[in-house]
Design an enzyme around this catalytic site. Structure first.
Site, PDB file in Angstrom:
ATOM      1  CE1 TYR A  15       7.865  -1.273   0.858  1.00 16.77           C
ATOM      2  CE2 TYR A  15       8.828  -2.794  -0.720  1.00 16.77           C
ATOM      3  CZ  TYR A  15       8.470  -1.517  -0.362  1.00 16.77           C
ATOM      4  OH  TYR A  15       8.722  -0.479  -1.213  1.00 16.77           O
ATOM      5  CG  HIS A  20       0.673  -2.278   3.157  1.00 18.15           C
ATOM      6  ND1 HIS A  20      -0.669  -2.096   3.435  1.00 18.15           N
ATOM      7  CD2 HIS A  20       0.850  -1.738   1.925  1.00 18.15           C
ATOM      8  CE1 HIS A  20      -1.262  -1.475   2.431  1.00 18.15           C
ATOM      9  NE2 HIS A  20      -0.361  -1.259   1.501  1.00 18.15           N
ATOM     10  CE1 TYR A  66       7.431  -3.643  -3.933  1.00 19.11           C
ATOM     11  CE2 TYR A  66       7.548  -3.743  -6.333  1.00 19.11           C
ATOM     12  CZ  TYR A  66       8.171  -3.731  -5.095  1.00 19.11           C
ATOM     13  OH  TYR A  66       9.525  -3.807  -5.022  1.00 19.11           O
ATOM     14  CG  ASN A  68       0.299  -0.388  -6.437  1.00 13.77           C
ATOM     15  OD1 ASN A  68       1.068  -1.329  -6.548  1.00 13.77           O
ATOM     16  ND2 ASN A  68       0.612   0.838  -6.796  1.00 13.77           N
ATOM     17  CG  ASP A  93      -2.897  -3.480   5.473  1.00 13.88           C
ATOM     18  OD1 ASP A  93      -3.014  -4.094   4.391  1.00 13.88           O
ATOM     19  OD2 ASP A  93      -2.632  -2.272   5.526  1.00 13.88           O
ATOM     20  CG  ASN A 114      -3.936   1.885  -3.328  1.00 12.78           C
ATOM     21  OD1 ASN A 114      -4.973   2.437  -3.676  1.00 12.78           O
ATOM     22  ND2 ASN A 114      -2.884   2.570  -2.922  1.00 12.78           N
TER      23      ASN A 114
END
Length: 188
Positions: A15, A20, A66, A68, A93, A114
């Site tokens: 990632y 994100h 992560y 969320n 973001d 989230n």
């Protein structure tokens, strides 16, 4: 009073260059300004860096969870450093702002994000500062989750560094000059 400034993103190389993770990018730019490097904070599921920005004491953070699940690490850091929500700044973001635009605000809803939803659930309020870095909407019918987890396009990559530095400037302004002056100078 100490400020806790947290960049949201997802951990790991998969990632590292995605839309994100713009919150991580800004946190990294602030770390360079502080003149330090992030290190794992034992038991807090976060990387942290303590230092000063424009004379203000800050704790920079990046959740090692992560997106969320960001709330747990943020709440844990707030407890450890005795930070009230009015001294929390979250960088994230924002789909509803065009690429390259920036908005600084206090409070508000989660707007389907989230990471923000997780923070609200964990700290019990949405009343904290947000630095919303625009990534725009996905083209056509591309699902949002695919869009935010993809790297910036070649065209966008040319400007990401400028956008990140501007967001870092806005944070320095926020903690030294306050919300109204910062919004006047940076919200567009």
């Amino acid at each position: 009073m100490t400020w806790l400034i947290v960049g949201l993103g997802n951990p790991g190389p998969t990632y590292a260059t995605t839309r994100h993770n713009i919150g991580y990018f800004v946190a990294d730019a602030l770390a360079e300004r502080v003149g330090g490097r992030f290190s794992a904070h034992k038991g807090r599921r976060a990387d942290v860096l303590e230092g000063r920005l424009q004379g203000e004491r800050v704790v920079l953070g990046r959740a090692r969870s992560y997106m969320n699940e960001s709330g747990g690490p943020v709440a844990s850091l707030m407890t450890y450093y005795d930070i009230e929500p009015d001294h929390l700044v979250v960088i994230h973001d924002e789909l509803d702002i065009g690429f390259g635009a920036l908005r600084v605000k206090f409070g508000g809803g989660d707007n389907g994000h989230n990471g923000l939803k997780s923070i609200r659930q964990s700290i019990g309020t949405g009343d904290y500062y947000r630095v919303r870095v625009g990534i725009g909407r996905p083209p056509g019918r591309q699902p949002v989750h695919d869009f935010v987890l993809k790297p910036f396009s070649a065209t966008e990559r040319k400007d990401v560094g400028v956008n990140v530095e501007e967001a870092a400037d806005a944070i320095e302004s926020l903690i030294t000059r306050g919300l109204v002056a910062t919004q006047s100078d940076f919200n567009r």
